[in-house]
Design an enzyme around this catalytic site. Structure first.
Site, PDB file in Angstrom:
ATOM      1  N   CYS A  33       0.825  -1.219   0.000  1.00  0.00           N
ATOM      2  CA  CYS A  33       0.000   0.000   0.000  1.00  0.00           C
ATOM      3  C   CYS A  33       0.858   1.269   0.000  1.00  0.00           C
ATOM      4  O   CYS A  33       2.025   1.256   0.354  1.00  0.00           O
ATOM      5  CB  CYS A  33      -0.958   0.046   1.179  1.00  0.00           C
ATOM      6  SG  CYS A  33      -2.160  -1.290   1.240  1.00  0.00           S
ATOM      7  N   ARG A  77      -3.892   0.429  -3.078  1.00  0.00           N
ATOM      8  CA  ARG A  77      -4.146  -0.650  -2.127  1.00  0.00           C
ATOM      9  C   ARG A  77      -3.593  -2.001  -2.580  1.00  0.00           C
ATOM     10  O   ARG A  77      -3.796  -2.412  -3.722  1.00  0.00           O
ATOM     11  CB  ARG A  77      -5.649  -0.787  -1.887  1.00  0.00           C
ATOM     12  CG  ARG A  77      -6.002  -1.847  -0.835  1.00  0.00           C
ATOM     13  CD  ARG A  77      -7.491  -2.064  -0.735  1.00  0.00           C
ATOM     14  NE  ARG A  77      -7.808  -3.046   0.306  1.00  0.00           N
ATOM     15  CZ  ARG A  77      -8.969  -3.674   0.413  1.00  0.00           C
ATOM     16  NH1 ARG A  77      -9.954  -3.420  -0.453  1.00  0.00           N
ATOM     17  NH2 ARG A  77      -9.157  -4.546   1.382  1.00  0.00           N
ATOM     18  N   LEU A  78      -2.901  -2.655  -1.651  1.00  0.00           N
ATOM     19  CA  LEU A  78      -2.583  -4.070  -1.757  1.00  0.00           C
ATOM     20  C   LEU A  78      -3.458  -4.772  -0.724  1.00  0.00           C
ATOM     21  O   LEU A  78      -3.267  -4.607   0.477  1.00  0.00           O
ATOM     22  CB  LEU A  78      -1.104  -4.333  -1.475  1.00  0.00           C
ATOM     23  CG  LEU A  78      -0.664  -5.792  -1.467  1.00  0.00           C
ATOM     24  CD1 LEU A  78      -0.836  -6.407  -2.851  1.00  0.00           C
ATOM     25  CD2 LEU A  78       0.774  -5.929  -0.999  1.00  0.00           C
ATOM     26  N   ASN A  88      -1.358   2.484   5.867  1.00  0.00           N
ATOM     27  CA  ASN A  88      -0.468   1.478   5.281  1.00  0.00           C
ATOM     28  C   ASN A  88       0.098   0.643   6.416  1.00  0.00           C
ATOM     29  O   ASN A  88       0.741   1.180   7.324  1.00  0.00           O
ATOM     30  CB  ASN A  88       0.666   2.158   4.506  1.00  0.00           C
ATOM     31  CG  ASN A  88       1.726   1.165   4.044  1.00  0.00           C
ATOM     32  OD1 ASN A  88       1.424   0.001   3.786  1.00  0.00           O
ATOM     33  ND2 ASN A  88       2.956   1.627   3.939  1.00  0.00           N
ATOM     34  N   GLY A  89      -0.144  -0.664   6.394  1.00  0.00           N
ATOM     35  CA  GLY A  89       0.421  -1.507   7.432  1.00  0.00           C
ATOM     36  C   GLY A  89      -0.505  -2.624   7.847  1.00  0.00           C
ATOM     37  O   GLY A  89      -1.402  -3.039   7.102  1.00  0.00           O
ATOM     38  N   GLU A  90      -0.309  -3.102   9.068  1.00  0.00           N
ATOM     39  CA  GLU A  90      -1.137  -4.165   9.617  1.00  0.00           C
ATOM     40  C   GLU A  90      -1.196  -4.010  11.130  1.00  0.00           C
ATOM     41  O   GLU A  90      -0.156  -3.843  11.780  1.00  0.00           O
ATOM     42  CB  GLU A  90      -0.570  -5.535   9.254  1.00  0.00           C
ATOM     43  CG  GLU A  90      -1.443  -6.687   9.698  1.00  0.00           C
ATOM     44  CD  GLU A  90      -0.920  -8.040   9.238  1.00  0.00           C
ATOM     45  OE1 GLU A  90      -1.478  -9.069   9.687  1.00  0.00           O
ATOM     46  OE2 GLU A  90       0.051  -8.071   8.450  1.00  0.00           O
ATOM     47  N   ILE A 149      -5.003  -7.227   1.865  1.00  0.00           N
ATOM     48  CA  ILE A 149      -4.462  -8.277   2.730  1.00  0.00           C
ATOM     49  C   ILE A 149      -5.569  -8.918   3.575  1.00  0.00           C
ATOM     50  O   ILE A 149      -5.794 -10.121   3.505  1.00  0.00           O
ATOM     51  CB  ILE A 149      -3.362  -7.714   3.661  1.00  0.00           C
ATOM     52  CG1 ILE A 149      -2.207  -7.122   2.845  1.00  0.00           C
ATOM     53  CG2 ILE A 149      -2.850  -8.810   4.602  1.00  0.00           C
ATOM     54  CD1 ILE A 149      -1.428  -8.126   2.035  1.00  0.00           C
ATOM     55  N   LEU A 150      -6.269  -8.124   4.372  1.00  0.00           N
ATOM     56  CA  LEU A 150      -7.257  -8.687   5.292  1.00  0.00           C
ATOM     57  C   LEU A 150      -8.635  -8.779   4.654  1.00  0.00           C
ATOM     58  O   LEU A 150      -9.077  -9.833   4.245  1.00  0.00           O
ATOM     59  CB  LEU A 150      -7.294  -7.863   6.587  1.00  0.00           C
ATOM     60  CG  LEU A 150      -6.022  -7.963   7.443  1.00  0.00           C
ATOM     61  CD1 LEU A 150      -6.121  -7.066   8.659  1.00  0.00           C
ATOM     62  CD2 LEU A 150      -5.769  -9.408   7.867  1.00  0.00           C
ATOM     63  N   ASP A 198      -8.661  -3.994   9.379  1.00  0.00           N
ATOM     64  CA  ASP A 198      -8.090  -3.291  10.522  1.00  0.00           C
ATOM     65  C   ASP A 198      -8.149  -1.783  10.328  1.00  0.00           C
ATOM     66  O   ASP A 198      -8.150  -1.022  11.304  1.00  0.00           O
ATOM     67  CB  ASP A 198      -6.654  -3.752  10.793  1.00  0.00           C
ATOM     68  CG  ASP A 198      -5.777  -3.809   9.546  1.00  0.00           C
ATOM     69  OD1 ASP A 198      -6.284  -3.531   8.450  1.00  0.00           O
ATOM     70  OD2 ASP A 198      -4.588  -4.163   9.683  1.00  0.00           O
TER      71      ASP A 198
END
Length: 216
Positions: free
Chosen positions: A2, A49-50, A75-77, A52-53, A97
């Site tokens: 992201c 956007r990439l 950007n992150g997790e 993930i969740l 998230d």
């Protein structure tokens, strides 16, 4: 991965939309799954956007709060987002998230960052107060750069989109540290004068009158 590019205008000055979008596209490699833009009177943002969740459209960004007062770019997790959802009885519409951060910010304001466990760079715009908040994780895993100009502040996941807003003057001290000492101090300074790196464990606030940045 992201990535995002943000322009916050301190004063109600003319917005160069073409310049903004041209430079934002330099981050397109960071998010192949989706992209989104938002243009407000004093705030503009582009997100790549990439997924993930939550792989659905509900996880797309920029994301607005239910009231539409707050807008987030993230950007992150966040590793403990499910625990935070239970702890505060949050009612998200998605499984992302990102929305948990947004709901937690609505509830607790900037101090919500103290409860986040994970890697992140975050920008949240408060359209009611015309204030922009930004955060970087405790270890600086996710990048975040800024350029503070007289009329506006630019925030970016990489340095490249900021270059056309500067005179591209090389920061000689950083260059010498790199070439002579093989040193990258990971401090606030970058190779380009004026372009700063938000430090780990740091948050900031920007409005029409001031720019504040400090450790959390």
């Amino acid at each position: 991965m992201c990535g995002f590019f943000v322009e916050f205008r301190k004063k109600n000055k003319a917005f160069n939309k073409r310049l903004f979008l041209t430079n934002a596209e330099k981050l397109s490699h960071r998010g192949p799954d989706d992209s989104g833009t938002i243009f407000l009177e004093n705030f503009s943002a582009k997100f790549f956007r990439l997924s993930i969740l939550d792989l659905s459209w509900r996880g797309n960004q920029p994301m607005k709060s239910n009231s539409e007062r707050f807008i987030i770019l993230f950007n992150g997790e966040i590793y403990n987002y499910k625990n935070l959802r239970r702890k505060y009885n949050l009612k998200p519409k998605s499984n992302s998230d990102t929305e948990i951060i947004l709901l937690l910010f609505e509830k607790n304001g900037p101090k919500m960052v103290n409860e986040l466990e994970g890697m992140f760079s975050i920008v949240i715009f408060d359209s009611l107060k015309n204030k922009c908040h930004f955060f970087r994780d405790r270890f600086g895993i996710k990048p975040l750069y800024y350029l503070n100009l007289a009329e506006k502040v630019l925030l970016s996941s990489e340095i490249k989109p900021l270059l056309n807003y500067t005179k591209n003057i090389i920061n000689q001290r950083k260059s010498l540290d790199f070439f002579l000492k093989q040193s990258m101090d990971h401090d606030q300074e970058t190779f380009i004068k004026g372009v700063k790196a938000v430090q780990p464990s740091t948050f900031g606030e920007i409005d029409s009158n001031e720019f504040k940045i400090k450790k959390y």
